[in-house]
Motif scaffolding. Sequence first.
Motif, mmCIF file in Angstrom:
data_model
loop_
_atom_site.group_PDB
_atom_site.id
_atom_site.type_symbol
_atom_site.label_atom_id
_atom_site.label_comp_id
_atom_site.label_asym_id
_atom_site.label_seq_id
_atom_site.Cartn_x
_atom_site.Cartn_y
_atom_site.Cartn_z
ATOM 1 N N UNK A 35 0.910 -1.188 0.038
ATOM 2 C CA UNK A 35 -0.015 0.022 -0.057
ATOM 3 C C UNK A 35 0.838 1.367 -0.058
ATOM 4 N N UNK A 36 0.522 2.194 -0.977
ATOM 5 C CA UNK A 36 1.110 3.518 -0.677
ATOM 6 C C UNK A 36 0.136 4.675 -0.479
ATOM 7 N N UNK A 37 0.391 5.519 0.588
ATOM 8 C CA UNK A 37 -0.571 6.507 0.730
ATOM 9 C C UNK A 37 -0.569 7.576 -0.157
ATOM 10 N N UNK A 38 -1.858 8.027 -0.778
ATOM 11 C CA UNK A 38 -2.070 8.928 -1.709
ATOM 12 C C UNK A 38 -2.538 10.259 -1.315
ATOM 13 N N UNK A 39 -2.674 10.524 0.194
ATOM 14 C CA UNK A 39 -3.069 12.062 0.464
ATOM 15 C C UNK A 39 -2.052 13.121 0.432
#
Length: 311
Positions: A307-311
């Motif tokens: 998972x990669x944060x996108x915010x």
Amino acid sequence: MLTAAWPVRRHASGETGTALPAFVDHHVHAHLIDVHALPGRGIAGAIDLGGDPTALRRLSPGLPRLAFAGAFLTVPGGYPSGRSWAPDATVHTVTDPSAHPGVPGGARTAVDAQADAGASVIKVALNADAGPVPSDAVLSAILHAARERGLPVVAHAQGAGQVERAVEVGIAALAHTPFDASLSRRLIARAVETGQIWISTLDIHRGATRQRAIAYLGAFHARGGRVLYGTDLGNGQLPVGVNRRELLALQQAGVRGDALVASLTDPWPAHTGTDAVRSFLAGPAPTDPDDLATWLSRAIVVPTEELTRVD
């Protein structure tokens, strides 16, 4: 907006969604279910509250991350002795309040047996509706021995006066939300004051008993009580994985929003959560809080590294 939520993208599929800390079922019985099916249905951690400690120790590696109490500590003829679902190894009979290690039938001996097998919590049966229960002397000795081993004690408290006993002697957690016919507001307030934890297990009930348990849990939560999601999985026809009905009942009790997520992600008693995985849900959290339980029930377990944060 959920405080613990991360907007993320999955590497392999490119799918966007929401990551939350790993979900935990705080009350299962691994010998009655396919415990290895839990991660595929949203549960990364589980607490077995009554089983063969030797067998449970062998199940502990991998996912779900499993903590356990080991055997029920009870007295001769006490719950759950003799039940078809409770093989002999799931029950340890205490006949003596001895605080000395190695005494046959002793309270210290019983606690040591579970702790030495790797237990993270001690389970005592206070079910007066199903047989005799430990005397005050035996119960006090179990609590003292558990404290010496650094372990909290969880109780199945049922029948006249047993929830009161569990509160007043300092039982750390109740394995079930109380569902007896009479529970005073004063006692509920006292449970909150002592820091007692209540594990929900609302979906095992039907009819008036279910509504009574929901009302008690609602009063406990409204006063600041710590509520954990737990299903008693293995007891009847319950879904393996995140139980939408349990979550809906928790919402009915007023455990909503961040509190509902916290009940699912609390790592008590022994870091059953893990940073190596996350609960992943497609899309953002619903804007209507009434839809949160259904959305949470669709979680899957995903390695954090995917998972990669996108915010």
